[in-house]
Write an enzyme that holds these catalytic residues in place. Structure first.
Site, short mmCIF file in Angstrom:
data_model
loop_
_atom_site.label_atom_id
_atom_site.label_comp_id
_atom_site.label_asym_id
_atom_site.label_seq_id
_atom_site.Cartn_x
_atom_site.Cartn_y
_atom_site.Cartn_z
N HIS A 128 47.38 -31.65 3.14
CA HIS A 128 46.76 -30.72 2.21
C HIS A 128 47.76 -29.57 2.03
O HIS A 128 47.53 -28.45 2.49
CB HIS A 128 45.43 -30.23 2.81
CG HIS A 128 44.49 -29.60 1.84
ND1 HIS A 128 44.86 -29.22 0.56
CD2 HIS A 128 43.18 -29.26 1.98
CE1 HIS A 128 43.80 -28.68 -0.03
NE2 HIS A 128 42.77 -28.70 0.80
N ARG A 132 42.77 -34.84 -5.77
CA ARG A 132 42.23 -34.92 -4.41
C ARG A 132 41.63 -36.31 -4.27
O ARG A 132 40.86 -36.76 -5.12
CB ARG A 132 41.16 -33.87 -4.18
CG ARG A 132 40.37 -34.17 -2.92
CD ARG A 132 39.47 -33.07 -2.49
NE ARG A 132 40.20 -31.95 -1.96
CZ ARG A 132 39.67 -31.05 -1.13
NH1 ARG A 132 38.43 -31.16 -0.75
NH2 ARG A 132 40.39 -30.05 -0.68
N ARG A 154 36.15 -25.21 -2.96
CA ARG A 154 37.21 -24.19 -3.03
C ARG A 154 38.49 -24.67 -3.70
O ARG A 154 39.05 -23.98 -4.55
CB ARG A 154 37.58 -23.70 -1.62
CG ARG A 154 36.79 -22.55 -1.13
CD ARG A 154 36.67 -22.64 0.37
NE ARG A 154 35.79 -23.75 0.68
CZ ARG A 154 34.47 -23.64 0.82
NH1 ARG A 154 33.93 -22.47 0.76
NH2 ARG A 154 33.71 -24.69 1.05
N THR A 155 38.96 -25.83 -3.28
CA THR A 155 40.25 -26.29 -3.81
C THR A 155 40.11 -26.51 -5.31
O THR A 155 40.96 -26.10 -6.10
CB THR A 155 40.71 -27.56 -3.08
OG1 THR A 155 40.66 -27.31 -1.67
CG2 THR A 155 42.13 -27.94 -3.46
N LYS A 162 35.43 -49.99 -14.17
CA LYS A 162 35.72 -51.22 -14.92
C LYS A 162 36.84 -52.01 -14.26
O LYS A 162 37.30 -53.02 -14.79
CB LYS A 162 36.15 -50.88 -16.35
CG LYS A 162 35.12 -50.11 -17.14
CD LYS A 162 35.68 -49.85 -18.54
CE LYS A 162 34.83 -48.89 -19.32
NZ LYS A 162 35.54 -48.38 -20.50
C1 NCD Z 1 39.34 -28.57 3.78
C2 NCD Z 1 39.66 -29.97 3.31
O1 NCD Z 1 39.13 -30.43 2.30
O2 NCD Z 1 40.47 -30.60 3.98
N1 NCD Z 1 38.66 -27.81 2.84
C3 NCD Z 1 39.38 -27.15 1.88
O3 NCD Z 1 40.16 -27.73 1.15
N2 NCD Z 1 39.24 -25.81 1.84
C4 NCD Z 1 38.71 -28.54 5.10
C5 NCD Z 1 37.44 -29.29 5.33
O4 NCD Z 1 36.90 -29.95 4.44
O5 NCD Z 1 36.96 -29.23 6.46
#
Ligand code: NCD
Length: 360
Positions: free
Chosen positions: A175, A142, A92-93, A121
């Site tokens: 997040h 991320r 999703r993100t 490397k």
């Molecule tokens: C969440 C995350 O990655 O922290 N997911 C997301 O970004 N929608 C929650 C999760 O992974 O449980």
């Protein structure tokens, strides 16, 4: 491989000192020309910003309903390029950020694992990020490590070619853009009943390692008379740093292991998944904690206006039959993610005024 990595890990001068400062002092570092430049922590957002971003997201959403509106949006940032550096799993993100970029006309490139980048490397992640900054105008990252986005933004800000960094999840820590979309969803779900102010919200599940509930808790300081209930088994209780923050900002909260007892009194239930990827041995961490699941028989217990949220992905903690209930907001929530991220990117590049003017 370890050896190369060890050899190249050099600490940046001044980083430790910066890292150990209180967040209130650090946020200034991520502001330019009176605007937030890097999105690192949820503590960066105040109420006017949150309200503005929600209305900006609504405007983008409305414009995107027509071909003409979509074309206007796509012509806002066609001269900008974004890099999605996602070295921790994401659906999703990643997709909502990528599509948010495309809505505004940005072109995107991506790295989705360290195995295909020069990190194999022995290049440090910070040097890798610095390389992205040579090619693109925005970095969305991320990473499994807490504080990673903060460090890369800090490192880039020391160079003569910084670009904004958006934290798409930094380990079990933060997040912030998920918290933005959660707020946007809650405000929309409660649109006819006065918005998020005055509401009681339960957060359920792995509160210890769930970064979404941590970031969302920080944002509650911006809302009037909000109450929180943390529902978690003893092993996954919310950490003290967040509880101290709530106490400092006089946000009332309770903790309980009795999920069913609080169901009738809350306005929203925010479910989460057990984050066993952070366990020392993820395969042995298989307990599912059924007393913290939302089941179909609970639908008659919760309030008629209660919004059910989940950052997703879901495993077993929400029965899929609940999806049909109008109170299940999580599929709407994931769509909100794309709109609020488009709003955020338009704000970062300063084209938000053009969007708002389009509809005024
Ligand atoms: C969440 C995350 O990655 O922290 N997911 C997301 O970004 N929608 C929650 C999760 O992974 O449980």
């Amino acid at each position: 491989m370890e050896k190369y990595a060890e050899q190249t890990q050099q600490e940046f001068e001044g980083w430790e000192e910066f890292f150990n400062k209180p967040v209130d002092e650090k946020v200034e570092n991520f502001i330019r020309k009176n605007r937030i430049y890097d999105i690192i922590y949820a503590q960066q957002f105040d109420r006017p910003f949150l309200d503005y971003l929600c209305s900006l997201a609504d405007s983008i959403r409305l414009l995107a309903k027509t071909k003409v509106g979509q074309s206007k949006l796509r012509h806002l940032l066609p001269h900008k390029r974004a890099m999605l550096y996602f070295v921790q799993p994401s659906t999703r993100t990643f997709l909502s950020f990528q599509n948010a970029c495309h809505i505004l006309g940005l072109t995107t490139s991506e790295i989705r694992g360290t195995s295909t980048s020069s990190e194999v490397k022995g290049e440090s992640p910070e040097d890798t990020i610095r390389t992205f900054a040579s090619y693109v105008d925005l970095i969305i990252s991320r990473h499994p490590e807490a504080g990673f986005a903060e460090k890369t933004a800090w490192v880039l800000n020391q160079t003569d070619h910084p670009v904004p960094v958006l934290n798409g999840g930094s380990g079990p820590d933060q997040h912030p853009t998920q918290a933005l979309l959660d707020i946007y969803t809650l405000e929309r779900e409660f649109r006819t009943i006065g918005g998020l102010d005055g509401k009681k919200i339960a957060m359920v599940g792995d509160l210890k390692r769930g970064r979404t509930v941590r970031s969302l808790s920080y944002l509650m300081k911006n809302y009037q008379d909000v109450e929180l209930v943390y529902v978690a088994p003893e092993v996954f209780k919310m950490k003290d740093d967040i509880k101290e923050f709530l106490n400092k900002h006089r946000i009332p909260f309770n903790e309980t292991e009795d999920f069913e007892s609080i169901m009738p009194e809350v306005d929203a239930i925010y479910m989460t998944r057990i984050q066993n990827e952070y366990a020392s041995d993820p395969t042995s961490d298989t307990e599912t904690f059924p007393q913290f699941h939302l089941k179909t028989n609970h639908l008659s217990v919760i309030q008629t206006h209660c919004a059910i949220l989940h950052p997703l992905p879901r495993r077993y903690e929400i029965d899929i039959r609940i999806d049909k209930d109008p109170r299940a907001a999580y599929w709407r929530q994931e769509r909100c993610g794309m709109w609020i991220r488009a709003a955020l990117i338009s704000y970062i590049f300063g084209v938000d005024g053009e969007i708002m003017a389009e509809l005024s």
